[in-house]
Design an enzyme around this catalytic site. Structure first.
Site, PDB file in Angstrom:
ATOM      1  N   ASP A   1       0.789  -1.246   0.000  1.00  0.00           N
ATOM      2  CA  ASP A   1       0.000   0.000   0.000  1.00  0.00           C
ATOM      3  C   ASP A   1       0.815   1.287   0.000  1.00  0.00           C
ATOM      4  OD1 ASP A   1      -2.283  -1.500  -0.037  1.00  0.00           O
ATOM      5  OD2 ASP A   1      -2.855  -1.110   2.038  1.00  0.00           O
TER       6      ASP A   1
ATOM      7  N   CYS B   1      -2.787  -2.688   7.395  1.00  0.00           N
ATOM      8  CA  CYS B   1      -2.673  -3.602   6.252  1.00  0.00           C
ATOM      9  C   CYS B   1      -1.392  -4.432   6.278  1.00  0.00           C
ATOM     10  CB  CYS B   1      -2.773  -2.813   4.951  1.00  0.00           C
ATOM     11  SG  CYS B   1      -4.436  -2.155   4.650  1.00  0.00           S
TER      12      CYS B   1
ATOM     13  N   LYS C   1      -5.187  -5.834  -4.007  1.00  0.00           N
ATOM     14  CA  LYS C   1      -5.909  -6.409  -2.875  1.00  0.00           C
ATOM     15  C   LYS C   1      -7.161  -5.598  -2.605  1.00  0.00           C
ATOM     16  CE  LYS C   1      -3.462  -4.120   0.994  1.00  0.00           C
ATOM     17  NZ  LYS C   1      -4.621  -3.592   1.735  1.00  0.00           N
TER      18      LYS C   1
END
Length: 240
Positions: free
Chosen positions: A40, A182, A149
């Protein structure tokens, strides 16, 4: 492969052992069976024009992993480690998002949530958009793998596990944001699937309070795996 015959053997890759300083113990890794998972590090989580900043989150420290990543990834690749870029990039129609996930990111139903438009016109956390793109300075190498994702963890409903097993990877080094969200969720699932997991502290960052990072590091060392730093990785590579 030739007509009438298929060879299913995988080529043997000579191991590349390296011993790395880590907590709670030092580690010896086979870099040819290791991959870095970068989670991310994308505009919506790190850029001042991204989604988190637009809803009032201070993202000033979210880009801290970029510089050490740029220094650490080349020698890891050269030593045989794989690199997987794991970004939140949802379907434009949000068809695979259950109500609970949509609620977390738009709790009153009237705010800017997943798939909604930012002031710059980009759709929040949507595959192919500026929002889901890696931050400036990070460019996947041709041999790297990119996986989208749709949850905190990168494993549910994605090909991540299949990709890693095709790469014949046993050990995962974790980088990215947010350390306690995450990154931790993906690391936890990886440990449950049988991967050996190592969180690289300075290759991760978070917009959460410091106690969240402290708790994450404690739990990773206590029940999931290990932590190290990019300096320790580079020193180990240089020594080997």
């Amino acid at each position: 492969m030739r007509p009438g015959h298929v060879d299913l053997r995988r080529p043997d890759v000579p191991p590349r052992a390296v011993t790395v300083g880590a907590l709670p113990q030092d580690l010896t890794l086979d870099l040819t069976r290791t991959a870095v998972v970068v989670v991310d590090l994308q505009n919506d989580f790190c850029h001042p024009d991204g989604w988190l900043a637009s809803i009032g989150v201070d993202v000033s420290g979210a880009g801290a992993p970029v510089a050490p990543l740029l220094e650490t990834l080349p020698p890891l690749r050269a030593a045989g480690a794989g690199v997987v870029w794991l970004n939140w990039g949802n379907r434009p129609d949000r068809a695979n998002l259950p109500p609970g996930v949509r609620h977390v990111y738009d709790p009153d139903g009237e705010s800017t949530g997943i798939g909604d438009a930012l002031p710059n016109g980009s759709a929040v956390l949507t595959e192919g958009s500026w929002s889901a793109r890696l931050v400036d300075g990070l460019v996947p190498a041709p041999e790297d793998v990119v996986v989208s994702k749709y949850r905190m963890s990168g494993f549910p409903d994605t090909p991540l596990d299949s990709v890693l097993r095709r790469m014949r990877v046993d050990t995962l080094l974790f980088a990215g944001v947010n350390t306690d969200q995450c990154v931790l969720a993906t690391l936890t699932d990886a440990a449950g699937l049988g991967y050996d997991v190592v969180l690289v502290e300075d290759l991760c960052a978070t917009t959460s309070p410091q106690f969240c990072t402290d708790a994450t590091l404690y739990n990773v060392r206590q029940v999931f795996g290990f932590t190290t730093t990019s300096a320790q990785l580079r020193a180990a590579l240089a020594a080997s």
